[in-house]
Design a protein around this motif. Sequence first.
Motif, short mmCIF file in Angstrom:
data_model
loop_
_atom_site.label_atom_id
_atom_site.label_comp_id
_atom_site.label_asym_id
_atom_site.label_seq_id
_atom_site.Cartn_x
_atom_site.Cartn_y
_atom_site.Cartn_z
N GLY A 209 -2.23 54.44 31.26
CA GLY A 209 -2.42 53.58 32.42
C GLY A 209 -3.80 53.74 33.02
O GLY A 209 -4.80 53.88 32.31
N SER B 141 5.29 56.77 36.83
CA SER B 141 3.90 56.55 36.45
C SER B 141 2.94 57.62 36.97
O SER B 141 1.78 57.63 36.57
CB SER B 141 3.43 55.18 36.96
OG SER B 141 4.19 54.15 36.39
N SER C 2 -2.69 57.04 36.60
CA SER C 2 -1.28 56.75 36.31
C SER C 2 -1.07 56.97 34.82
O SER C 2 -1.99 56.76 34.02
CB SER C 2 -0.90 55.32 36.70
OG SER C 2 -1.53 54.37 35.88
N VAL D 169 -0.59 50.67 41.78
CA VAL D 169 -0.93 51.69 40.78
C VAL D 169 -2.18 52.47 41.18
O VAL D 169 -2.52 53.45 40.51
CB VAL D 169 -1.13 51.06 39.39
CG1 VAL D 169 0.20 50.66 38.79
CG2 VAL D 169 -2.07 49.87 39.44
N ASN E 112 1.13 55.39 32.90
CA ASN E 112 1.39 54.12 32.24
C ASN E 112 1.28 53.01 33.28
O ASN E 112 1.02 53.27 34.45
CB ASN E 112 2.78 54.13 31.58
CG ASN E 112 3.88 54.54 32.56
OD1 ASN E 112 3.95 54.04 33.68
ND2 ASN E 112 4.74 55.45 32.16
N GLN F 7 7.85 49.12 31.18
CA GLN F 7 8.24 50.50 31.40
C GLN F 7 9.61 50.81 30.80
O GLN F 7 9.90 51.95 30.44
CB GLN F 7 8.24 50.81 32.89
CG GLN F 7 8.30 52.29 33.22
CD GLN F 7 8.09 52.54 34.70
OE1 GLN F 7 7.76 51.63 35.44
NE2 GLN F 7 8.26 53.78 35.12
#
Length: 372
Positions: free
Chosen positions: A253, A318, A128, A61, A130, A241
Amino acid sequence: MQPIAQLTTFNPTRRSFLGMLGIAGMAVAASPVITACSNDGGGSSSGRYRIVQPSKDPLVVWAVSYLAEDEGYYKDEGLEVERVLLLGGPAALTGLLSGAGDALSATPGETISAFAKGQDLKIVMGHSNNMPSSLVISATAADRAGVTGSSPLDERRTALARIGNLRLGITAPGSQTDAYSRMALRQAGIDAGAPKIVPLQTASNCLAALGNGDIDGYVGVPPAGETAMAASGAVLLLTAQAGEIAKADELQGMTLVVRGVDLEKRRDTYAAATRAEVKAMRALNDDFAAAGKLLRRTRFGSLDAVVWDYAWSRLRPSFQSPIVTEHALSAWVRNGLIDGGKVGEGDVVYNDLIDMRLTNDAMREVGFVTTR
């Protein structure tokens, strides 16, 4: 590669998955970065940019920041990047506040808490939209609950209630792993104080604890869940998700956080960093596959191709936009995830916490358009 919709429900048996991977343990991800931790109160030179990250494990991420470095976007902006790798969100936020770094890339739970207590913080970008997290449980825990990864969703949502003496690993209190774990417990009808929540600092520690039987499950971002499935036959119980953890998909996120005083003193540096990171997010959107190939080579080379492809494909949604919205940020507060629900909507002035001016400028300059 399978479509994302199929991959989010993919749950091979231990034998078949190990056969595809050809491994019997976790592939430790490599991260060729500099670790630095000085305390000069934010007075570093304009070309030095220190990013605090709340994990010594490289996380997919953080792809935006990794790509900005590996594609040379930071260098093009005249920035020399260092990464300050600390264990857990509270330690990382403390690092930012003490001047050990110039910016923090983390989920916003600790930031919102600190801001509500009067800390001068600004969220200037989203790394990001999420956190594509999954709750995995050990094969033994799955047997006790009477579920598999292909059980009906209603059965998987309530499975935690059927695991006696439940123990869930998290990285740190107030972290995203803590938040999603508590949301999963809530939808299973379990009081969050009933199970044992075990802070373990890193995804690697959670993986080891699961394999040793010290915990029954944990929430992880790719590739943490995938490696657990490969290493110990863990069962993919719930995917945030996909909406399988109620309301978890609403949460903002990774965010980029800076101290307000630093933003005023070194605005040009932060503008340059934001441009580099917006360029990287645009590159992710323009050619996601190419970005994944580069990051696997530079950051995650020891992961097997099957694990990497599965993990990377789940992350695509994301990285749609660098804009942090009040709705996504306030979801952390609305769901009672800040300081055990002690921080309420009236405690946070979002217009003072969110400052998207540098991000909006960067989007115009690099021609990145998003509908989010």
